[in-house]
Design a protein around this motif. Structure first.
Motif: not given
Length: 215
Positions: A63-79
């Protein structure tokens, strides 16, 4: 919250990363309050990565609420696999998510892992909704009953041909639904309802045995 008391979510398994989680000695110390995503200005739905202490916002919801996906993006970068939702940390535990295992998990060493970044779990208080509470809220918001009742909308009473269905006899709702669908098909309406007088007048047999009359 009564719903949470009645249902506390699915049973969580112990993460395979919990016992030997790598934590960097980078000098990061996290204060007990006043958090903000390091990549945007969000101050809620924040997750601390248990490997390096980075604080990032959670996923964006449908519904557009929540975050901006930065935590999951960080995992994809760092592992770095494990993250804890800030605001859910209490002496009894917290929400822990494993990106590698793609699920909410248990971390038996959570207090130790948090203390690495200066967080004393025993002195923390809950300030944000847990994932279980958010799931319950979402289910209540988009439940089938709310959709059927058009919850939150201003409704105009309507009745008469084309609007009113059959009276529910207690077990006739499915038949009612089928009939309403049939009466939206132009060919059906032209063949039967609009031709009803002719059909009745041409009936030579018992109406109960005449399919056209029954239709």
């Amino acid at each position: 919250m009564e719903q949470v008391a009645a249902w506390d979510g699915e049973k969580r398994f112990i993460s395979k990363h919990a016992d030997n989680l790598k934590q960097l000695d980078n000098g990061v110390k996290v204060p007990p309050t006043g958090w903000k995503c390091t990549r945007c200005d969000l101050t809620q739905n924040l997750w601390i990565n248990l490997t390096d202490g980075a604080i990032l916002c959670g996923r964006k919801y449908f519904d557009g609420s929540g975050g901006n996906n930065h935590a999951v993006e960080y995992y994809k970068e760092k592992g770095f696999p494990l993250a804890v939702k800030l605001g859910t940390i209490t002496p009894n535990g917290a929400d822990v998510f494993s990106y590698d295992e793609d699920d909410m998990v248990e971390d038996p060493k959570l207090a130790q892992h948090l203390s690495h970044f200066g967080i004393n779990m025993m002195s923390m208080e809950k300030t944000d909704k847990t994932m279980t509470e958010l799931e319950i809220d979402a289910n209540m918001k988009i439940s089938e009953w709310d959709v059927i009742q058009e919850a939150g909308k201003k409704l105009t009473p309507m009745f008469g041909p084309g609007y009113t269905g059959m009276r529910n006899l207690g077990n006739s709702c499915y038949l009612n639904s089928v009939m309403q669908v049939l009466f939206t098909i132009p060919d059906f309406v032209d063949r039967y309802p609009k031709n009803i007088e002719t059909i009745y007048s041409e009936c030579r047999n018992s109406p109960a045995s005449d399919l056209t009359v029954q239709m």
